[in-house]
Write an enzyme that holds these catalytic residues in place. Structure first.
Site, PDB file in Angstrom:
ATOM      1  N   ASN B 387     -20.972 -27.713  40.894  1.00 29.26           N
ATOM      2  CA  ASN B 387     -22.050 -27.963  40.041  1.00 29.26           C
ATOM      3  C   ASN B 387     -23.544 -27.843  40.763  1.00 29.26           C
ATOM      4  OD1 ASN B 387     -24.156 -28.741  38.333  1.00 29.26           O
ATOM      5  ND2 ASN B 387     -23.245 -30.473  37.810  1.00 29.26           N
ATOM      6  N   ASP B 388     -23.900 -28.641  41.660  1.00 28.71           N
ATOM      7  CA  ASP B 388     -24.991 -28.769  42.185  1.00 28.71           C
ATOM      8  C   ASP B 388     -25.399 -27.554  43.262  1.00 28.71           C
ATOM      9  OD1 ASP B 388     -25.898 -30.931  41.028  1.00 28.71           O
ATOM     10  OD2 ASP B 388     -25.124 -32.380  42.590  1.00 28.71           O
ATOM     11  N   VAL B 389     -24.203 -27.045  43.705  1.00 26.12           N
ATOM     12  CA  VAL B 389     -24.278 -25.878  44.762  1.00 26.12           C
ATOM     13  C   VAL B 389     -24.671 -24.683  44.014  1.00 26.12           C
ATOM     14  CG1 VAL B 389     -23.076 -26.966  46.379  1.00 26.12           C
ATOM     15  CG2 VAL B 389     -21.859 -25.679  44.959  1.00 26.12           C
TER      16      VAL B 389
END
Lengths: 101, 463
Positions: B387-389
């Site tokens: 997700n965040d990456v």
């Protein structure tokens, strides 16, 4: 004694430089095996624990024996487990091309 | 056997062991020579241990042998854990390494006190402080990774002050001991306080910070072993500790760069403090979702696919299904690569190990810098449990907590597909604008099942 400490500092400094240069070249692909391998190598602390547990001590012999023995157990489990798992992981890394099975 | 030649033999085994350790790490730089590296390390270790056992000062072997056997018995299962359990195994082995160093350091103090020269007392204190905090810190990290302990970061007001205060007290006590090594009643404090500090240090750490924390603990374990080398005047130990310390340090710096955290932030272990609440933007924006059939159709029409795995893939144990997908697409002549972010997963290199276990050739596993240039020529970027990456807000939104973090440029691909359980925000609770783009298709479901369905669709359509 003084000279020994200075020598030790030199040894540490040079080893740190070698460590940086060698480890910088390890591809991110192998960072997990790198960590388990350095962990196994680090367990060389077992040599200190062996001498502690086995040497003759005039005072504190029992303490040295107990702590030394536990320390050997901890370090040996790292040596055996660390090398085993590193090799297991590395065996899995295969290049493209005809695959078995 | 006289004593003198034995001493020389021991020194020579140590010298050879040192050379083998350095070669071991050097050979690890490439997958083709890496296994030779492990072998070199094993021989070095064996030589050093046998050499030490020859030491004539050893008067009793019974307990040494029992301990070596017991350690090996414990070590074998630790070497045979499942690949998904490697992060917690690694944390546990840091704890064991630190335990060994701390116990030896403690015994050395009581054997030598009160006559400990200042420099010796200084490195001994360093050894014990680093060793104890690494011991409990690593146990906590292992507990969180094994999900025995809650994975959520636990924060409270003034946490950093409490933690730094604890460490400060330990350092002051160590300073007093350097000046007055005979004050033996103070010694338990430099063992006990760092033990507490190690626990407190890991309490605020969440899962996404684990790669950095494990690297940092690795470095501490190495440095404490090097300090032990100074105390015992063992060059072998100083070198092995310095190598391990350097390795952990390099990994920590890599991880902190990959998360856009400053280096001081890493050194002081002040992780996971900025869980900025970005709520409110989670309005009912529309997303497009797709079924496995549609996803399979789009994949089958592509020329080039990049798969981006994250911790979600590990949790769902989806790596073997991903291999089937890789095979199915490759068979159709589609170019499939994997884009791996440095902090994907729970430790450095975590995804690579899982995918290698699933038999995916390592030359298809590309790190962030190698793959980012290829997304603009990519037809489909398939994100599995990351997700965040992949969050483009890291590039554009300077109010985002992850602003500035290097990401995988999946949004440059023609189509983006995201396998995700639900629309819930990622670990850091940050909204991901990627999901609302026109070219993004959300594939809702368990990663393993969903990939399995795509594989079946691909196989069915082929016949």
């Amino acid at each position: 004694m003084k000279l020994d400490l200075l020598t030790s500092l030199y040894v540490f400094m040079l080893a740190a430089f070698i460590g940086f240069e060698v480890i910088r070249r390890v591809s991110p692909l192998l960072h997990t095996p790198l960590m388990s391998l350095t962990n196994a190598l680090d367990a060389i602390a077992v040599v200190g624990a062996i001498i502690l547990a086995g040497e003759f001590h005039e005072h504190g012999a029992l303490l040295a024996k107990i702590l030394g023995t536990i320390a050997i157990v901890a370090a040996t489990s790292n040596i055996v487990g660390g090398f085993l798992i590193t090799d297991r992981m590395l065996r899995m890394f295969k290049a493209s091309g005809p695959r078995k099975k | 056997m006289t004593g003198v030649p034995t001493e020389h033999i021991i020194e020579i085994t140590y010298l050879i062991a040192t050379a083998l350790f350095i070669l071991s790490l050097k050979w690890l730089s490439s997958p083709t020579t890496a296994r030779r590296g492990v072998f070199a390390g094993e021989i070095g270790m064996l030589l050093a241990v046998v050499g030490t056992l020859l030491y004539h000062g050893i008067v009793e072997y019974k307990w040494i042998v029992i301990a070596l056997v017991l350690g090996s018995i414990i070590g074998v299962p630790l070497g045979e854990v499942a690949m998904t359990a490697v992060p917690q195994r690694t944390a546990l082995s840091h704890a064991f390494g630190a335990l060994c160093v701390t116990l030896v350091g403690t015994a050395e103090y009581y054997l030598r006190a009160p006559n400990v020269p200042p420099f010796m007392m200084g490195v001994l204190s360093l050894e014990i402080i680093l060793g104890s905090l690494t011991f409990t810190g690593s146990l906590m990290a292992a507990g969180k990774l094994q999900e025995i302990l809650p994975q959520r970061p636990i924060t409270y007001k003034g946490q950093n002050i409490v933690n730094l205060g604890l460490l400060g007290v330990a350092i002051v006590v160590a300073g007093v001991l350097v000046a007055h090594p005979e004050k033996m009643q103070l010694f338990p404090a430099i063992v006990g306080i760092p033990l507490v500090f190690g626990v407190m240090m890991i309490i605020p750490i969440g899962g996404a910070d684990m790669p950095t924390v494990i690297s940092l603990l690795n470095s501490y374990a190495g440095l404490s072993a090097a300090a032990m080398g100074f105390v015992l005047q063992s060059k072998l130990l100083i070198i092995a500790g310095a190598l391990d310390g350097a390795s952990g340090f390099i990994l920590s710096v890599n991880m902190s760069k990959a998360m856009n955290r400053s280096f001081t932030n890493v050194l002081f272990g002040a992780f996971g403090q900025e869980q900025a609440s970005h709520a409110g933007t989670a309005e009912a924006r529309s997303v497009k979702s797709a079924s496995p059939e549609e996803a399979a159709g789009i994949l089958a029409a592509a020329n080039k696919v990049v798969i981006v795995p994250g911790y979600g893939m590990a949790v769902a144990q989806a790596q073997h299904k991903v291999r089937e997908l890789f095979d199915g697409l490759t068979k159709r002549g589609i170019d499939v690569k994997f884009g791996i972010h440095p902090v994907a997963g729970r430790m450095p290199g975590h995804m690579n190990v899982l995918l290698a276990e699933a038999d995916i050739p390592y030359d298809k596993l590309l790190d962030m810098d190698e793959i980012n240039g290829e997304f603009s020529q990519t037809d489909v970027a398939l994100i599995i449990g990351a997700n965040d990456v992949t969050n483009p807000a890291a590039r554009t939104d300077n109010t985002s907590p992850i602003f500035g973090m290097p990401i995988l440029d999946v949004d440059k691909a023609r189509t983006v597909m995201v396998i995700k359980r639900s629309m819930g925000a990622g670990f850091a609770g940050i909204e991901n604008p990627l999901y609302y783009q026109d070219k993004t298709l959300m594939l809702f479901g368990d990663a393993k099942n969903f990939v399995g369905s795509i594989v079946r669709e691909l196989a069915g359509g082929h016949e």
